[in-house]
Design a protein around this motif. Structure first.
Motif, mmCIF file in Angstrom:
data_model
loop_
_atom_site.group_PDB
_atom_site.id
_atom_site.type_symbol
_atom_site.label_atom_id
_atom_site.label_comp_id
_atom_site.label_asym_id
_atom_site.label_seq_id
_atom_site.Cartn_x
_atom_site.Cartn_y
_atom_site.Cartn_z
ATOM 1 N N THR A 125 0.985 -1.462 -0.409
ATOM 2 C CA THR A 125 -0.082 -0.562 -0.007
ATOM 3 C C THR A 125 0.746 1.353 0.005
ATOM 4 O O THR A 125 1.798 0.887 0.663
ATOM 5 C CB THR A 125 -0.770 0.028 1.416
ATOM 6 N N ARG A 127 1.696 4.690 0.288
ATOM 7 C CA ARG A 127 0.935 5.924 1.390
ATOM 8 C C ARG A 127 1.871 7.135 1.390
ATOM 9 O O ARG A 127 3.263 6.878 0.859
ATOM 10 C CB ARG A 127 1.038 5.738 2.590
ATOM 11 N N ASP A 129 3.255 10.420 4.040
ATOM 12 C CA ASP A 129 3.263 11.078 5.256
ATOM 13 C C ASP A 129 4.187 12.245 5.130
ATOM 14 O O ASP A 129 5.252 12.743 5.078
ATOM 15 C CB ASP A 129 4.225 10.337 6.588
ATOM 16 N N ILE A 193 -3.908 9.029 -4.715
ATOM 17 C CA ILE A 193 -3.500 7.279 -4.760
ATOM 18 C C ILE A 193 -3.442 6.335 -5.101
ATOM 19 O O ILE A 193 -5.021 5.795 -4.622
ATOM 20 C CB ILE A 193 -2.568 7.805 -2.683
ATOM 21 N N ASN A 195 -3.447 2.250 -5.445
ATOM 22 C CA ASN A 195 -3.092 0.879 -5.365
ATOM 23 C C ASN A 195 -2.605 -0.248 -6.154
ATOM 24 O O ASN A 195 -3.803 -0.176 -7.092
ATOM 25 C CB ASN A 195 -3.353 0.664 -4.224
ATOM 26 N N SER A 201 -7.642 6.728 -2.944
ATOM 27 C CA SER A 201 -7.654 7.779 -2.347
ATOM 28 C C SER A 201 -7.217 9.091 -2.855
ATOM 29 O O SER A 201 -7.229 9.346 -3.399
ATOM 30 C CB SER A 201 -7.330 7.981 -1.594
ATOM 31 N N SER A 218 -0.801 12.321 7.385
ATOM 32 C CA SER A 218 -1.270 10.243 6.683
ATOM 33 C C SER A 218 -1.826 10.348 5.346
ATOM 34 O O SER A 218 -3.341 10.738 5.435
ATOM 35 C CB SER A 218 -1.317 9.603 7.680
ATOM 36 N N LYS A 220 -3.065 7.836 2.387
ATOM 37 C CA LYS A 220 -2.557 6.933 2.090
ATOM 38 C C LYS A 220 -4.827 6.303 1.567
ATOM 39 O O LYS A 220 -5.424 6.834 1.551
ATOM 40 C CB LYS A 220 -2.857 5.931 2.868
#
Length: 220
Positions: A125, A127, A129, A193, A195, A201, A218, A220
């Protein structure tokens, strides 16, 4: 007029390289769009569509030695800089003096985007940050020319300072004028984002919030 007041073509190009690497945080438009897609083979495809607003475009042009203000950015130089930073399959298109579209891949996840900790992969996944320490880490790892461009932002997140959003806008207005400050104030960063399983997202974050960040975000 002193030589230090001008940005040369190379530095101006680095400005837009930085837009990409830091999710276009320095791209002053209403909305800048960044898409990160994690593939099944572990590589990450990245696409950026960004454009500077009129006030900041004028600021950049006023501080460059370029004569032809209608010329596009040197896409070959931008591609070269991105390739040096660990990106592959780089394609850069600049339609006018303030707009740019970039697509590329990070096959080994060894670009600034990952080494700074801004992006990572966990359990297949992808992500992001975002926090002051990671943003400052990116600043510290940048070369002198790129740091000079980052300094143009006067952003507290790069300088171990704490400011409210309104205080930061006031600082920008005092240096670059009310119009440029308002462009930043009403700008957003849209980050998508994707995956390998197709999950997606879409996040929209205020540019000013990012540049005055004191907590963490954050995605993801």
């Amino acid at each position: 007029m002193s030589e230090g007041k001008f940005m040369n073509t190379k530095v101006k190009n680095i400005l837009f390289v930085f837009c990409l690497i830091l999710c276009s945080f320095v791209s002053f438009s209403c909305t800048t769009e960044l898409t990160l897609q994690l593939n099944k083979n572990g590589s990450v495809d990245i696409k950026l569509v960004a454009g500077a607003g009129e006030a900041f475009t004028n600021m950049i042009l006023a501080n460059t030695t370029e004569v032809d203000t209608n010329a596009t950015f040197d896409v070959a130089e931008i591609s070269y800089q991105l390739s040096k930073s660990g990106f592959t399959n780089v394609k850069v298109v600049s339609t006018n003096v303030s707009d740019i579209s970039v697509s590329m891949s990070d096959s080994l996840k060894n670009s600034y985007l990952f080494t700074s900790g801004l992006a990572s992969v966990e359990k297949n996944t992808l992500r992001m940050d975002l926090d002051p320490a990671k943003l400052k880490s990116f600043y510290n790892s940048a070369d002198e020319s790129m740091q000079m461009v980052l300094d143009l932002l006067l952003a507290p997140v790069f300088n171990d300072e704490v400011m409210t959003e309104s205080e930061y806008i006031d600082v920008l207005a005092s240096f670059y004028g009310e119009s440029a400050a308002k462009e930043v104030q009403y700008s957003n960063v849209k980050i998508t984002i994707i995956n390998p399983d197709g999950s997606k997202s879409v996040n929209t974050v205020s540019l000013v919030k990012l540049l005055t960040l004191t907590g963490s975000i954050s995605l993801k």
